[in-house]
Design an enzyme around this catalytic site. Structure first.
Site, PDB file in Angstrom:
ATOM      1  N   GLN A  62       0.825  -1.217   0.000  1.00 14.78           N
ATOM      2  CA  GLN A  62       0.000   0.000   0.000  1.00 14.78           C
ATOM      3  C   GLN A  62       0.855   1.261   0.000  1.00 14.78           C
ATOM      4  O   GLN A  62       1.862   1.356   0.688  1.00 14.78           O
ATOM      5  CB  GLN A  62      -0.904  -0.010   1.236  1.00 14.78           C
ATOM      6  CG  GLN A  62      -1.889   1.159   1.298  1.00 14.78           C
ATOM      7  CD  GLN A  62      -2.853   1.021   2.464  1.00 14.78           C
ATOM      8  OE1 GLN A  62      -3.093  -0.077   2.952  1.00 14.78           O
ATOM      9  NE2 GLN A  62      -3.416   2.134   2.906  1.00 14.78           N
ATOM     10  N   PHE A 112      -3.545   0.372  -3.315  1.00 13.19           N
ATOM     11  CA  PHE A 112      -2.759  -0.820  -3.008  1.00 13.19           C
ATOM     12  C   PHE A 112      -2.705  -1.719  -4.232  1.00 13.19           C
ATOM     13  O   PHE A 112      -3.530  -1.617  -5.150  1.00 13.19           O
ATOM     14  CB  PHE A 112      -3.315  -1.574  -1.783  1.00 13.19           C
ATOM     15  CG  PHE A 112      -4.714  -2.098  -1.929  1.00 13.19           C
ATOM     16  CD1 PHE A 112      -4.949  -3.392  -2.399  1.00 13.19           C
ATOM     17  CD2 PHE A 112      -5.816  -1.319  -1.581  1.00 13.19           C
ATOM     18  CE1 PHE A 112      -6.237  -3.892  -2.509  1.00 13.19           C
ATOM     19  CE2 PHE A 112      -7.111  -1.807  -1.689  1.00 13.19           C
ATOM     20  CZ  PHE A 112      -7.328  -3.101  -2.160  1.00 13.19           C
ATOM     21  N   LEU A 121     -12.286  -8.272  -0.164  1.00 16.94           N
ATOM     22  CA  LEU A 121     -12.274  -6.829  -0.422  1.00 16.94           C
ATOM     23  C   LEU A 121     -13.275  -6.423  -1.501  1.00 16.94           C
ATOM     24  O   LEU A 121     -13.490  -5.233  -1.727  1.00 16.94           O
ATOM     25  CB  LEU A 121     -10.864  -6.383  -0.851  1.00 16.94           C
ATOM     26  CG  LEU A 121      -9.738  -6.620   0.162  1.00 16.94           C
ATOM     27  CD1 LEU A 121      -8.417  -6.100  -0.385  1.00 16.94           C
ATOM     28  CD2 LEU A 121     -10.048  -5.958   1.498  1.00 16.94           C
TER      29      LEU A 121
END
Length: 249
Positions: A62, A112, A121
């Protein structure tokens, strides 16, 4: 965008999905080119010289916090944050480019790159691109040693970023310099007015002017050669990417 280390180097190139996430891609692209100038926090709106502040092996790396460098800062080109554009693309493979956030509709500048499948996610982070060249560099960054908070011990910094020469505006962009060095000084520290070596020692003689002119001339020549080499290298990478695309077709 050029990625280099003290011992190795390379380029990471992204393809942005501007047809699916135009607003998110425009934000990322402009932060790569730095074309939007200064942001509301008084910092240049650019990824250049920012760091990868969080690395979780077999998950993601990230970066994008160009105001704080810790994961609590950054801002979008639209001022502050902007809403989630859509969740059409899924976190179904490695080397995807996705937006980091602090909850729904809080996209800023942080992003990221996945280093594993991350289905958990989906529907909460916007995927808007993927790596088309430079996976080895991503792997190298992922393998960097980190502390208990996943902060890398090395200073992993975006040295240069922008459009690949000759590419479509929404085709390519940046990444990072992996270098175990001290972080770059903040602009305020650079402009502190402290005397340079020579000034504080009172070193100045009549030959210094001509020496300076010679060194400036050599420096300009070196810079020109380096720039030419960099452009040649990036154009080669573009051709390589085009070949990859033709093969896929």
């Amino acid at each position: 965008a050029v990625v280099s280390t003290q011992s190795t180097g390379g380029t990471v190139v992204f393809e942005l999905c501007a047809d699916i996430c135009p607003r998110t891609c425009e934000n990322f692209l402009c932060l790569c080119t730095g074309e939007k100038g200064i942001g509301s926090m008084g910092k240049p709106l650019t990824y250049k010289n920012s760091t990868f502040h969080r690395i979780v092996k077999n998950f993601m790396i990230q970066g994008g916090d160009f105001t704080k460098g810790t994961g609590v800062g950054g801002e979008s080109i639209y001022g502050g944050t902007f809403p989630d554009e859509n969740f059409i693309l899924k976190h179904d493979r490695r080397y995807l480019l996705s937006m980091a956030n602090r909850g729904p509709n809080t996209n800023g500048s942080q992003f990221f790159i996945t280093t594993a499948l991350c289905p958990h996610l989906d529907n909460s982070h916007v995927v808007f691109g993927h790596v088309v060249e430079g996976e080895r560099i991503i792997d190298q960054i992922e393998g960097t040693q980190v502390d208990a908070e996943h902060k890398p011990y090395a200073d992993i910094r975006i040295a240069e970023c922008g459009l690949l020469p000759g590419s479509d505006r929404h085709e390519t962009v940046p990444v990072a310099t992996v270098a175990p060095t001290k972080p770059l000084m903040e602009p305020e520290e650079e402009a502190s007015g402290k005397p340079m070596k020579g000034e504080e020692d009172g070193d100045s003689d009549s030959s210094s002017s001509s020496d300076s002119d010679d060194s400036e001339s050599e420096s300009e020549e070196d810079s020109s050669k380096k720039l030419k080499k960099k452009k040649t290298k990036l154009l080669k990478i573009k051709k390589k990417i085009e070949k990859k695309k033709k093969k896929k077709k």
